[in-house]
Write a protein that holds these residues in place. Sequence first.
Motif, PDB file in Angstrom:
ATOM      1  N   HIS A  12       6.013  -2.054   6.322  1.00 26.60           N
ATOM      2  CA  HIS A  12       4.603  -2.425   6.407  1.00 26.60           C
ATOM      3  C   HIS A  12       3.763  -1.203   6.053  1.00 26.60           C
ATOM      4  O   HIS A  12       4.081  -0.083   6.456  1.00 26.60           O
ATOM      5  N   TRP A  14      -0.527  -0.281   6.034  1.00 23.61           N
ATOM      6  CA  TRP A  14      -1.906  -0.724   6.165  1.00 23.61           C
ATOM      7  C   TRP A  14      -2.831   0.481   6.135  1.00 23.61           C
ATOM      8  O   TRP A  14      -2.430   1.603   6.431  1.00 23.61           O
ATOM      9  N   GLU A  16      -6.718   2.039   7.155  1.00 23.27           N
ATOM     10  CA  GLU A  16      -7.941   1.931   7.937  1.00 23.27           C
ATOM     11  C   GLU A  16      -9.135   2.015   6.989  1.00 23.27           C
ATOM     12  O   GLU A  16      -9.236   2.944   6.190  1.00 23.27           O
ATOM     13  N   GLU A  22      -8.872  -3.174   8.925  1.00 20.21           N
ATOM     14  CA  GLU A  22      -7.665  -2.699   8.246  1.00 20.21           C
ATOM     15  C   GLU A  22      -7.360  -3.549   7.030  1.00 20.21           C
ATOM     16  O   GLU A  22      -7.723  -4.730   6.968  1.00 20.21           O
ATOM     17  N   LEU A  23      -6.708  -2.936   6.066  1.00 20.87           N
ATOM     18  CA  LEU A  23      -6.200  -3.637   4.888  1.00 20.87           C
ATOM     19  C   LEU A  23      -4.688  -3.538   4.929  1.00 20.87           C
ATOM     20  O   LEU A  23      -4.128  -2.452   4.811  1.00 20.87           O
ATOM     21  N   HIS A  24      -4.041  -4.681   5.129  1.00 21.04           N
ATOM     22  CA  HIS A  24      -2.580  -4.730   5.269  1.00 21.04           C
ATOM     23  C   HIS A  24      -1.978  -4.956   3.876  1.00 21.04           C
ATOM     24  O   HIS A  24      -1.830  -6.084   3.421  1.00 21.04           O
ATOM     25  N   ARG A  27       3.511  -6.121   3.610  1.00 20.27           N
ATOM     26  CA  ARG A  27       3.643  -6.939   4.814  1.00 20.27           C
ATOM     27  C   ARG A  27       5.101  -7.283   5.119  1.00 20.27           C
ATOM     28  O   ARG A  27       5.514  -8.422   5.038  1.00 20.27           O
ATOM     29  N   GLY A 230       1.410  -8.576  -0.895  1.00 18.17           N
ATOM     30  CA  GLY A 230       2.081  -7.641  -0.010  1.00 18.17           C
ATOM     31  C   GLY A 230       3.451  -8.061   0.472  1.00 18.17           C
ATOM     32  O   GLY A 230       4.090  -7.340   1.238  1.00 18.17           O
ATOM     33  N   ASP A 277      -7.549  -7.628   3.406  1.00 18.98           N
ATOM     34  CA  ASP A 277      -8.187  -7.122   4.616  1.00 18.98           C
ATOM     35  C   ASP A 277      -8.361  -8.230   5.653  1.00 18.98           C
ATOM     36  O   ASP A 277      -9.033  -8.053   6.665  1.00 18.98           O
ATOM     37  N   GLU A 279      -5.902 -11.649   7.314  1.00 18.68           N
ATOM     38  CA  GLU A 279      -4.599 -12.320   7.318  1.00 18.68           C
ATOM     39  C   GLU A 279      -4.735 -13.705   6.690  1.00 18.68           C
ATOM     40  O   GLU A 279      -5.534 -14.532   7.146  1.00 18.68           O
TER      41      GLU A 279
END
Length: 325
Positions: A12, A14, A16, A22-24, A27, A230, A277, A279
Motif C-alpha cells: 500500500h 498513500w 498526505e 489522503e490519496l491512496h 491499494r 491502484g 483521494d 475510496e
Amino acid sequence: MSAPLLRVETLHVWFELAGGGELHAVRGIDFELAVGERFGLVGESGCGKTTAILALMGLLPPNASVAGRVVLDGEDILARGEDSVSPHRWRDIAMVFQGAMNAFNPVRRIGDQIVEPMELHRVAEGKEAHRRAAELLELVGIARNRIESYPHELSGGMRQRAAIAMALACKPKLVLADEPTTALDVMVQAQILNLLVSLSEELGLALVLVTHDLPVVAQTCGRTAVMYAGRIAEAGPLDALYHDPRHPYTRLLFATTPDLFEQREVVSIPGVPPRLDREPAGCAFAPRCDSAFAPCASVTPRALIVGDGRTAECHLNDPAARAAS
C-alpha cells in the motif's frame, strides 16, 4: 521450486495531501518475480504503476507512507525504512527512470554519474570505477570516449542507453524500468527494448517494465500485471491475457491497440480513471465497464485464481456474485 527473487506482499502507498486527507495510490498489490524473469506492469496513466516501483526502491517523497512487504532475496528491504533499503538500492535493485534527461545531473559528466553509485557502495573506486563505467557504456552501445560527455551532448536514445549503463553499475539482480522508451522515436524504442532483453538474457537480470504500451510488453515480457486504480486487475502469462482476458479492463486495453495481423476496429475506453483521494464504492472500473452487473456498484471484487498462474479481480469470475445478482 526455488524461492522468487522478489516478492511484493500487500503493498500500500498513500500520500498526505496539503489541504488535508489522503490519496491512496497503491491499494494492496501482490506479485512475484523469478531470477532473470521479465515482468510487465501495465495500465493507464495514474493507475499507480510508477508509485509502486518507486516504493520498491524507497524513493517516495516525505509525504508518502508505505505498508506491506517487499522481500528481495529473502530479506524484507522496507522493514526498517531507509536503513534497510539503502544498502540494496543500486547494488541489488536499480532503476531506469522515465525521461533520461531528467535522470542525469546536467552539469556533471556522464561517466562521473555512472561511477558515483559504484563508489558509494564500494563496488569500485578511482581508475577502476572509470574503467568499468567505460565498459558499461560499450555494453549498451556507446563509444568509450563518451564517458567525458555531458548529458546534453547525447541524443535521446544515447541518454537512455547511458541511464541503463548507470543502472547496471553495481551489478544488480533486478532492474526496474519506468517507461524507458518515452519520447523516443519508434526505431530507437525498438533498439532500447532489444537492448533490455539482451542484457536480461546475457547478465541474468530480472526486469520489471512499467508501461502503458501493450506492444512494448508483448515484445519484452513473459508475464504481466494489469493495474487499475491502484490495484492489480489481472495478472498472468501475457499470451493468456491476450487470448482469454478475464477482466473487462484487460480486454478493453487490448482492444485499444492496433493489430497488424487482425482486421478489427480499434476502440477507446469511455470515461476516465477514478480519483484516488476517495475510496471507490464497489469495483473501481464499474462506471466504465461494458459488462458491469448488480454487485459491481457496491461490492469490491476479490482476487480469484482463474487459471494456471493467473488471477483476476472481477465479479464475472465469481460464481457467488453472479448467483447473488
